[in-house]
Motif scaffolding. Structure first.
Motif, PDB file in Angstrom:
ATOM      1  N   ASN A 197       0.807  -1.228   0.000  1.00  0.00           N
ATOM      2  CA  ASN A 197       0.000   0.000   0.000  1.00  0.00           C
ATOM      3  C   ASN A 197       0.839   1.277   0.000  1.00  0.00           C
ATOM      4  N   GLU A 206      -5.456   4.000  -7.346  1.00  0.00           N
ATOM      5  CA  GLU A 206      -6.633   4.296  -6.525  1.00  0.00           C
ATOM      6  C   GLU A 206      -7.268   5.620  -6.913  1.00  0.00           C
ATOM      7  N   SER A 211     -10.632   2.493  -6.563  1.00  0.00           N
ATOM      8  CA  SER A 211     -10.567   1.153  -5.989  1.00  0.00           C
ATOM      9  C   SER A 211      -9.109   0.785  -5.805  1.00  0.00           C
ATOM     10  N   SER A 212      -8.860  -0.237  -5.000  1.00  0.00           N
ATOM     11  CA  SER A 212      -7.484  -0.637  -4.738  1.00  0.00           C
ATOM     12  C   SER A 212      -7.043  -1.751  -5.677  1.00  0.00           C
TER      13      SER A 212
END
Length: 242
Positions: A197, A206, A211-212
């Motif tokens: 992350n 993102e 969205s991831s």
């Protein structure tokens, strides 16, 4: 210089790997005096903190106020909000200048002019970083899919210098030969996800998609990871000169 790391500075401080003592021992062996050091693009002060144990005075600079807010404090470290290409330091100030996992973002010519101006005669400039981690064959395949296939065009162009192992990095100094070094650590699954992350391309994805990208591989990663911890190895990229 781009600031890709202010938004996840807390995660950066928590999850980014630390450099091994062997790297610092090598660098310190090349420096004839240990009075003053500059850690440029210091981030959370990870490298500055180690330098502070070996130098009388250490300066850590960064363009991210948020990163500096998470930096480790020591009595002999001074943190300054400054760009790499325009510092406030006097000529011939430093015995050692370091840049960790950041040189590829710099305006090379402007920064190197600052290095040549602020290094003492015989002083050392060391730029280092690390490539994509190696865990095991199955996990590495999934990480590679995330890195190349899913995030491919979300990486900044400057990332190519890391992918090329710093071999194509401009470096107008008299270079020293360097040893082959690795960051070695042990992670659980949550630490892996925390680290992923912090990737700048994850932030770009993102922002573009709401969205991831990690969600696209997390189930597969979890199934492959299994229980407990795994050994993690990062190849260190290193250029040293005078």
């Amino acid at each position: 210089m781009k600031d890709n790391f202010s938004v996840q500075s807390a995660g950066y401080a928590k999850f980014r790997p630390t450099y091994p003592q062997e790297l610092y021992d090598f660098l310190f062996s090349l420096v004839s005096a240990h009075h003053t050091a500059w850690d440029c693009a210091t981030g959370n002060g990870q490298v500055a903190t180690v330098l502070a144990e070996h130098f009388t005075e250490v300066f850590g600079t960064d363009i991210s106020e948020n990163q500096l807010a998470h930096a480790v404090q020591k009595d002999n470290i001074t943190y300054l909000l400054q760009s790499s290409d325009r510092s406030s330091f006097a000529d011939q100030t430093f015995d050692l200048i370091t840049v960790a996992q950041a040189i590829h973002w710099f305006d090379f010519s402007a920064f190197y002019a600052e290095v040549k101006r602020t290094l003492k005669p015989g002083g050392v400039i060391a730029v280092f970083g690390y490539g994509v981690m190696q865990i095991d064959e199955q996990v590495d395949i999934i990480i590679h899919k995330l890195y190349k296939t899913i995030l491919g065009h979300y990486w900044d162009d400057e990332r190519k210098f890391i992918d090329q192992g710093y071999q194509t990095l401009p470096f107008p100094f008299r270079e020293s030969s360097v040893p082959e070094l690795y960051i070695k650590t042990s992670w659980n699954f949550d630490q892996l996800i925390g680290y992923l992350n912090t990737w700048s391309a994850v932030q770009h994805y993102e922002k573009a998609n709401n969205s991831s990208p990690i969600d696209l591989v997390i189930s597969e990663l979890y199934a492959t990871w299994g229980a407990g911890q795994k050994e993690v190895k990062f190849p260190i990229l290193l250029k040293v000169g005078q």
